[in-house]
Design a protein around this motif. Sequence first.
Motif, PDB file in Angstrom:
ATOM      1  N   THR A 192       0.868  -1.255   0.044  1.00 39.02           N
ATOM      2  CA  THR A 192       0.095   0.070  -0.051  1.00 39.02           C
ATOM      3  C   THR A 192       0.835   1.354  -0.180  1.00 39.02           C
ATOM      4  O   THR A 192       2.154   1.225   0.492  1.00 39.02           O
ATOM      5  CB  THR A 192      -0.944   0.020   1.155  1.00 39.02           C
ATOM      6  OG1 THR A 192      -0.178  -0.104   2.380  1.00 39.02           O
ATOM      7  CG2 THR A 192      -1.877  -1.223   1.143  1.00 39.02           C
ATOM      8  N   ARG A 193       0.242   2.431  -0.678  1.00 35.99           N
ATOM      9  CA  ARG A 193       0.825   3.529  -0.596  1.00 35.99           C
ATOM     10  C   ARG A 193      -0.058   4.594  -0.762  1.00 35.99           C
ATOM     11  O   ARG A 193      -1.276   4.263  -0.994  1.00 35.99           O
ATOM     12  CB  ARG A 193       1.688   3.950  -1.652  1.00 35.99           C
ATOM     13  CG  ARG A 193       1.031   3.714  -3.062  1.00 35.99           C
ATOM     14  CD  ARG A 193       2.297   4.186  -4.300  1.00 35.99           C
ATOM     15  NE  ARG A 193       1.543   4.014  -5.541  1.00 35.99           N
ATOM     16  CZ  ARG A 193       0.699   4.973  -6.069  1.00 35.99           C
ATOM     17  NH1 ARG A 193       0.381   5.864  -5.354  1.00 35.99           N
ATOM     18  NH2 ARG A 193       0.064   4.723  -7.157  1.00 35.99           N
ATOM     19  N   LYS A 194       0.029   5.958  -0.191  1.00 35.90           N
ATOM     20  CA  LYS A 194      -0.994   6.931  -0.243  1.00 35.90           C
ATOM     21  C   LYS A 194      -0.623   7.726  -1.442  1.00 35.90           C
ATOM     22  O   LYS A 194       0.594   8.187  -1.907  1.00 35.90           O
ATOM     23  CB  LYS A 194      -0.905   7.933   0.834  1.00 35.90           C
ATOM     24  CG  LYS A 194      -1.339   6.993   1.921  1.00 35.90           C
ATOM     25  CD  LYS A 194      -1.728   8.196   3.152  1.00 35.90           C
ATOM     26  CE  LYS A 194      -2.483   7.640   4.336  1.00 35.90           C
ATOM     27  NZ  LYS A 194      -2.413   8.364   5.574  1.00 35.90           N
TER      28      LYS A 194
ATOM     29  N   HIS B 245      -5.287   9.134  -0.808  1.00 39.14           N
ATOM     30  CA  HIS B 245      -6.146   7.748  -1.005  1.00 39.14           C
ATOM     31  C   HIS B 245      -4.946   6.635  -0.907  1.00 39.14           C
ATOM     32  O   HIS B 245      -3.985   6.746  -1.525  1.00 39.14           O
ATOM     33  CB  HIS B 245      -6.859   7.714  -2.205  1.00 39.14           C
ATOM     34  CG  HIS B 245      -7.795   8.587  -2.344  1.00 39.14           C
ATOM     35  ND1 HIS B 245      -7.763  10.025  -3.082  1.00 39.14           N
ATOM     36  CD2 HIS B 245      -9.315   8.590  -1.920  1.00 39.14           C
ATOM     37  CE1 HIS B 245      -9.052  10.518  -2.781  1.00 39.14           C
ATOM     38  NE2 HIS B 245      -9.905   9.861  -2.220  1.00 39.14           N
ATOM     39  N   ILE B 246      -5.431   5.559  -0.342  1.00 38.90           N
ATOM     40  CA  ILE B 246      -4.627   4.219  -0.254  1.00 38.90           C
ATOM     41  C   ILE B 246      -4.651   3.673  -1.614  1.00 38.90           C
ATOM     42  O   ILE B 246      -5.699   3.257  -1.895  1.00 38.90           O
ATOM     43  CB  ILE B 246      -4.755   3.442   1.133  1.00 38.90           C
ATOM     44  CG1 ILE B 246      -4.708   4.301   2.303  1.00 38.90           C
ATOM     45  CG2 ILE B 246      -4.025   2.257   1.060  1.00 38.90           C
ATOM     46  CD1 ILE B 246      -4.941   3.421   3.628  1.00 38.90           C
TER      47      ILE B 246
END
Length: 87
Positions: A22-24, A29-30
């Motif tokens: 995961t990253r923003k 937003h993820i």
Amino acid sequence: MIEVMNGYCIKSDRKQFIIGKTRKDKSGHIRFKDPHYFHTIHGAVKETQRRLLCEKIADDEITTLKQFIDEVERLNQEFVNFKGVEE
């Protein structure tokens, strides 16, 4: 979303399972980086294990066959209680 380990997560879109780190994004937003899609949770978990092993080899955390086998056994044991992994 299910947090697996080392930043990997599994989610579903009601039709399939999706894994990735995961990253923003810029708007907060993820998102998944390099997502992969699977019809079964078993396939998603096995791919997560494979990616973790590849990362450890690339980062020189695993440098011998014994270390590789030990890590495979450790990952298998860690996922043994994961519900729904059976083929």
